[in-house]
Design a protein around this motif. Structure first.
Motif, PDB file in Angstrom:
ATOM      1  N   ARG A 264     -31.932   7.595  60.083  1.00 55.50           N
ATOM      2  CA  ARG A 264     -31.542   6.372  60.799  1.00 55.50           C
ATOM      3  C   ARG A 264     -31.261   5.239  59.811  1.00 55.50           C
ATOM      4  O   ARG A 264     -30.308   4.473  59.982  1.00 55.50           O
ATOM      5  CB  ARG A 264     -32.653   5.946  61.763  1.00 55.50           C
TER       6      ARG A 264
ATOM      7  N   GLU B 102     -16.543   7.001  68.252  1.00 51.35           N
ATOM      8  CA  GLU B 102     -17.660   7.761  68.855  1.00 51.35           C
ATOM      9  C   GLU B 102     -17.855   9.130  68.188  1.00 51.35           C
ATOM     10  O   GLU B 102     -18.973   9.495  67.817  1.00 51.35           O
ATOM     11  CB  GLU B 102     -17.368   7.932  70.354  1.00 51.35           C
TER      12      GLU B 102
ATOM     13  N   LEU C  18     -28.355   5.095  66.996  1.00 54.50           N
ATOM     14  CA  LEU C  18     -28.617   3.713  67.427  1.00 54.50           C
ATOM     15  C   LEU C  18     -27.959   2.639  66.538  1.00 54.50           C
ATOM     16  O   LEU C  18     -27.178   1.813  67.039  1.00 54.50           O
ATOM     17  CB  LEU C  18     -30.134   3.516  67.478  1.00 54.50           C
ATOM     18  N   PRO C  19     -28.221   2.620  65.223  1.00 54.94           N
ATOM     19  CA  PRO C  19     -27.578   1.575  64.394  1.00 54.94           C
ATOM     20  C   PRO C  19     -26.060   1.723  64.328  1.00 54.94           C
ATOM     21  O   PRO C  19     -25.348   0.720  64.250  1.00 54.94           O
ATOM     22  CB  PRO C  19     -28.176   1.798  62.998  1.00 54.94           C
TER      23      PRO C  19
ATOM     24  N   ARG D   4     -19.252   8.877  64.690  1.00 54.48           N
ATOM     25  CA  ARG D   4     -20.686   8.560  64.647  1.00 54.48           C
ATOM     26  C   ARG D   4     -21.513   9.834  64.835  1.00 54.48           C
ATOM     27  O   ARG D   4     -22.479  10.072  64.104  1.00 54.48           O
ATOM     28  CB  ARG D   4     -21.043   7.591  65.773  1.00 54.48           C
TER      29      ARG D   4
ATOM     30  N   HIS E 118     -24.102   2.886  66.768  1.00 54.88           N
ATOM     31  CA  HIS E 118     -23.573   2.342  68.031  1.00 54.88           C
ATOM     32  C   HIS E 118     -23.547   0.823  67.969  1.00 54.88           C
ATOM     33  O   HIS E 118     -22.596   0.196  68.416  1.00 54.88           O
ATOM     34  CB  HIS E 118     -24.455   2.761  69.205  1.00 54.88           C
ATOM     35  N   ARG E 119     -24.604   0.255  67.420  1.00 58.79           N
ATOM     36  CA  ARG E 119     -24.694  -1.203  67.372  1.00 58.79           C
ATOM     37  C   ARG E 119     -23.626  -1.798  66.448  1.00 58.79           C
ATOM     38  O   ARG E 119     -23.016  -2.803  66.753  1.00 58.79           O
ATOM     39  CB  ARG E 119     -26.098  -1.617  66.903  1.00 58.79           C
ATOM     40  N   LEU E 120     -23.413  -1.122  65.293  1.00 53.95           N
ATOM     41  CA  LEU E 120     -22.418  -1.634  64.344  1.00 53.95           C
ATOM     42  C   LEU E 120     -21.003  -1.365  64.860  1.00 53.95           C
ATOM     43  O   LEU E 120     -20.123  -2.218  64.768  1.00 53.95           O
ATOM     44  CB  LEU E 120     -22.613  -0.986  62.964  1.00 53.95           C
TER      45      LEU E 120
ATOM     46  N   LEU F  50     -27.899  -4.942  59.505  1.00 52.02           N
ATOM     47  CA  LEU F  50     -27.286  -3.802  60.180  1.00 52.02           C
ATOM     48  C   LEU F  50     -26.286  -3.081  59.275  1.00 52.02           C
ATOM     49  O   LEU F  50     -26.251  -1.849  59.217  1.00 52.02           O
ATOM     50  CB  LEU F  50     -26.575  -4.301  61.458  1.00 52.02           C
TER      51      LEU F  50
END
Lengths: 243, 419
Positions: A157, A118, A108-109, A121, A111-113, A84
């Motif tokens: 991505r 916000e 997506l990645p 990102r 948000h995950r990391l 990640l």
């Protein structure tokens, strides 16, 4: 240049009634900022090597070091965390989530990391998409894009978490000539101008020419490893496939 | 999961469900119907149970002291030598008058307890005779003023009143059904004969009707003092009956009274233990049946989540490849199951309430009566929570197995198949 990726004695054997050796005793080292191409005939173990170096698959024998860290003792979740934060993947098929917009797929990645706030990102995702010429497509769904556009979203991505290494498995395999060239230029730009390490598997000799270094595999072993400009590395001495 | 991961999992789960709208709606309907029927059946069963218990409570004393002991009293010799081996032979039982000794003092003790009303009763079998016809009845000697506080007999009186016994010490109140059997009329005289040979002429000053034939034909009420004289048990009562403000405290109050006065004291729960045991079994059967509906509904959820997992194998592969943990993936599909369970529960509770409203309007005539009554329903919030919780748990259970399968997928296996 310092080393970012190192493999020693990598072997991958698929178990079964008749075990299949995908990769056999491969050792290599890749430095920061290198643009490395992996070529070879079908079944030579190109993708398998990429999956092993990308920590997606576990070797039967051998070890992989990523940014100096020995990954052989890492558990599944630790490897996921490492992928990640440090690796970005682009596959032949774009693998975008069909129900999510272009922007959400890139987010997506991140948000995950969760390493950026916000707003940060969103700003980064928009910037990446703008850099790849997709500024006006961010709210579209993947099925509303062309093949080349989808692959560019997949690249955005892969770049989302600012990885150390981008791993691309036949990224132009499904694209027309113009889109292939576009993807090649983007990856080349990441390596040359943004200092990213790019490791790409390809069948396409034109695409392979964009790299700094070319590793040729035959039957799961490294047949040659050198600059893309050298005749050997360009594959001139490789056995020709049977008619 | 990292801070953004939880919301991300929810977002992915929501998108999966939205993309399979028809299947999601069908699963929701399954859960909704399950919850609604669970609620309606539970409301009916618990409503009827409460109604039954209420009738049970109202038809008998909440607590009753009787003139016997749970354990026979120890002989003085045994009391004196509790650790010794005492052998007694040819013991002659005392011929004391049966009944609760010092019942007035004991009543005072009980009446001092908060929320407890108590009345003495002396009951005994007698024979009523009129115009050559004999009929055995249980004669209850009561104090009208106290009796009205502990029994609903006053409400069952259809002619005369309980207080009429005070005005006429030779008065008797009998069941309306007995009038026809003996051929006597209200205000007429009947003769009472006790087993001890006492014979009295009593005037009928009241009639009652409970609807239960055994009571209407088999019981009669007279003044306590008159009963003591007829049964030859002066200054005795053989039962102290109690009514409580909170009938559900009967068990603890009975235990306390028994500890203080030693006479056997039974709560309504103890006397109705067999019946309440049947209710427990009935509840187990009822909840098993209605839960089965939800279990069937959860198979629908299993089906939907399994299909989503099959269809989203590539998505799962890429999520895991880019760094999602096994738990993250499992959670996405668990969320999906629980979301169907939660949404189905909310709609199901609403639909269940509508069903309950409809059932509450149904009127039935009970066998042997002409009165219309509504179906008894329980409207407690707890059963709604129970139905929703069970639905969500079933849904989570149904989603768990496909979710686990999804989490175990190895991205490389799927990537190898694709590229």
């Amino acid at each position: 240049m310092s080393e970012v990726l190192r493999a020693e004695g990598l072997t991958r054997i698929l178990p079964g009634a008749v075990p299949v050796t995908l990769v056999r005793d491969i050792s290599l080292s890749i430095d920061h900022g290198e643009f490395v191409m992996i070529m070879g005939p079908s079944g030579s173990g190109k993708s398998s090597l990429l999956y092993l170096l990308g920590l997606l698959d576990a070797p039967t024998a051998g070890k992989v070091w990523l940014d100096g860290r020995d990954t052989s003792a890492f558990g599944e979740d630790e490897l996921a965390e490492l992928r990640l934060a440090s690796l970005g993947f682009v596959f032949q098929f774009h693998f975008l989530l069909a129900e999510f917009s272009v922007l959400d797929n890139v987010l997506l990645p991140m948000h995950r990391l969760g390493s950026l706030p916000e707003e940060g990102r969103h700003a980064r995702a928009r910037q990446l998409l703008a850099d790849l010429g997709l500024a006006d497509q961010i709210h579209r769904r993947p099925d509303q894009l062309s093949g080349g556009q989808r692959q560019r979203v997949a690249i955005a991505r892969a770049m989302a978490n600012d990885p150390l290494v981008i791993m691309a498995d036949e990224p132009t395999g499904n694209l027309d000539t113009a889109s292939s060239r576009n993807v090649r230029d983007i990856l080349s730009d990441f390596a040359r101008n943004r200092g990213k390490t790019v490791l790409a598997v390809t069948h396409d000799p034109d695409f392979a020419q964009a790299g700094d270094r070319l590793i040729r595999l035959v039957d799961g072993r490294i047949a040659s490893d050198g600059d893309t400009g050298t005749p050997d590395a360009a594959g001139m001495q490789l056995p020709t496939p049977p008619p | 999961m990292r801070p953004g991961g939880f919301r991300l999992g929810l977002a992915i789960a929501a998108t999966h469900l939205a993309s399979r709208r028809r299947q999601t709606v069908m699963s929701l309907l399954g859960v909704m119907l399950g919850v609604a029927f669970f609620l309606a059946v539970s409301a009916l069963m618990r409503g009827s149970e409460r109604d039954f218990i209420e009738r049970l409570i109202n038809s008998q004393p909440h607590v009753m002291v009787s003139d016997e002991f749970r354990l026979p009293p120890l002989q003085p010799a045994r009391q004196l030598h509790p650790r010794a081996a005492v052998a007694l032979s040819n013991v002659k039982p005392s011929s004391e008058v049966r009944g609760i000794r010092g019942y007035k003092q004991k009543m005072e003790l009980i009446a001092a307890m908060p929320g407890v009303r108590v009345a003495p009763v002396l009951s005994g079998q007698v024979i009523l005779t009129f115009a050559g016809k004999d009929h055995g009845v249980l004669m209850n000697g009561v104090v009208p003023k106290l009796m009205s506080g502990v029994s609903d007999i006053e409400d069952k009186i259809v002619a005369g009143s309980l207080e009429a016994l005070d005005a006429n010490p030779n008065g008797i109140i009998i069941g309306e059904a007995l009038i026809g059997k003996l051929g006597v009329k209200m205000g007429g005289n009947v003769t009472i004969s006790s087993p001890g040979g006492q014979i009295r002429t009593m005037k009928i000053v009241g009639l009652f009707s409970t609807g239960a034939t055994a009571i209407d034909e088999g019981q009669a009420y007279v003044l306590l003092k008159r009963a003591q004289a007829i049964l030859n048990r002066p200054d005795r009562a053989n039962r102290l009956i109690m009514q409580l403000d909170d009938p559900y405290r009967a068990r603890e109050i009975a235990a306390e009274i028994e500890q203080r006065i030693a006479y056997r004291t039974q709560s309504w729960q103890e006397t109705s233990e067999n019946i309440t045991a049947v209710l427990v079994i009935r509840n187990i059967i009822m909840y098993s049946v209605v839960s089965a509906i939800l279990v069937v509904a959860s198979f629908g959820i299993y089906n939907v989540i399994s299909t989503v997992v099959m269809e989203k194998r590539r998505d799962i592969a890429i999520l895991k490849a880019i760094g999602f943990h096994t738990d993250d993936v499992r959670r996405i599909f668990l969320f999906e199951g629980m979301a169907i369970g939660a949404m189905g529960s909310v709609v199901g509770v609403g639909f269940g309430l509508v069903l309950m409203l409809i059932l509450g309007r149904v009127e039935i005539t009970l066998p042997g009566t002409t009165t219309l009554v509504n179906l008894p329903l329980y409207w407690g919030f707890d059963q709604m929570v129970l139905a929703a919780a069970f639905a969500i748990l079933s849904a989570a259970g149904a989603a768990y197995f496909p979710a686990r399968r999804a989490a175990m997928l190895q991205p490389v296996d799927i990537l190898r198949g694709q590229t």
